[in-house]
Design a protein around this motif. Sequence first.
Motif, short mmCIF file in Angstrom:
data_model
loop_
_atom_site.label_atom_id
_atom_site.label_comp_id
_atom_site.label_asym_id
_atom_site.label_seq_id
_atom_site.Cartn_x
_atom_site.Cartn_y
_atom_site.Cartn_z
N GLN A 140 -0.30 -3.83 4.91
CA GLN A 140 -1.33 -2.95 4.38
C GLN A 140 -2.70 -3.24 5.00
OE1 GLN A 140 -1.20 -2.81 0.03
NE2 GLN A 140 0.92 -3.53 0.11
N LEU A 141 -2.85 -4.42 5.59
CA LEU A 141 -4.12 -4.81 6.20
C LEU A 141 -4.15 -4.55 7.71
CD1 LEU A 141 -4.54 -8.26 4.40
CD2 LEU A 141 -5.50 -6.04 3.72
N MET A 142 -3.02 -4.10 8.26
CA MET A 142 -2.90 -3.95 9.70
C MET A 142 -3.19 -2.50 10.10
SD MET A 142 -1.69 -7.08 10.24
CE MET A 142 -0.92 -7.12 11.86
N ALA A 143 -3.98 -2.32 11.14
CA ALA A 143 -4.25 -0.97 11.63
C ALA A 143 -2.96 -0.28 12.08
CB ALA A 143 -5.24 -1.02 12.78
N LEU A 144 -2.02 -1.06 12.62
CA LEU A 144 -0.76 -0.49 13.08
C LEU A 144 0.31 -0.45 12.00
CD1 LEU A 144 -0.45 -2.05 16.66
CD2 LEU A 144 -1.26 0.22 16.02
N GLY A 145 0.02 -1.04 10.85
CA GLY A 145 0.94 -0.96 9.74
C GLY A 145 2.21 -1.77 9.88
N GLY A 184 -2.60 -6.52 16.01
CA GLY A 184 -2.24 -5.25 15.41
C GLY A 184 -3.36 -4.58 14.63
N GLY A 185 -4.59 -4.98 14.91
CA GLY A 185 -5.73 -4.39 14.23
C GLY A 185 -6.08 -5.05 12.89
N TYR A 186 -5.58 -6.25 12.67
CA TYR A 186 -5.88 -6.97 11.41
C TYR A 186 -7.38 -7.20 11.25
CZ TYR A 186 -5.80 -10.81 7.98
OH TYR A 186 -6.01 -11.61 6.88
N LEU A 187 -8.08 -7.48 12.36
CA LEU A 187 -9.52 -7.74 12.28
C LEU A 187 -10.35 -6.47 12.49
CD1 LEU A 187 -9.92 -11.07 14.31
CD2 LEU A 187 -9.71 -10.77 11.83
N ALA A 188 -9.71 -5.36 12.74
CA ALA A 188 -10.46 -4.13 13.07
C ALA A 188 -11.24 -3.62 11.85
CB ALA A 188 -9.51 -3.04 13.55
#
Length: 246
Positions: free
Chosen positions: A205-210, A242-246
């Motif tokens: 749920q926290l990943m930009a890529l899911g 995977g975009g976690y920090l995005a």
Amino acid sequence: MSQPLAGKIALVTGGSRGIGAAIVRRLSSDGAAVAFTYSASDDKAKAIVAEIETKGAKALAIKADSADPKAVQNAIDQTVSAFGGIDILVNSAGILMLNSVENFPLEDFDRMFAVNVRAVFAGTQAAVRHMKEGGRVITIGSIVADRSGFPTSSVYAMTKGAVAAMTRGLARDLGPRGITVNNIQPGPTATDMNSDETGHERLKQLMALGRIGEDKEIASFAAYLASPEASFITGASLTIDGGYLA
């Protein structure tokens, strides 16, 4: 298939499982002769060597506890003795211990620092004595160096922050010799260390890529940094999350 690492010699610490094992397999498929250390998984280590040798490539498993700097240094010596040198060092060995500040044992603090930080320096120090221009030092850090993300991770985050800082200093030290030093910072990745499926669902749920990362994706990044194409990258902490920090 193209083998950008043909003729190269690599050592991967912590290479019998997880991200380390994926890196061993990828560097081998890219043409390198690969040695790797392991601390306890004898059967897994032997299986990886057999798998690689079946494909006609060279592999060597070395039992070594990364908490012991002499064992790390000896692994470098064994690699050089077996294969004739070393071009690529991947510091992949790492441990994770979580606890509250009030209850964190200092013995655990010392061991995690020894494996996650001191071993990186000890291995690099020993390896670069044998490296020529074009050598590569790659460390597997973590995005917790930038964002701890959850309670009980303060000491683990400290070790990964230390690795990021060390990478910058080592890059300055070794740049004049044409040796690059970089730090890969994975985000949530499915490994033996991070195998909690319930936790994965929360993290998605926290990943930009899911989705959670795969060990082979981290390995592909390591292979790129080890390749000639990455010759102008050094001193960098590079996120693959995977975009976690995005």
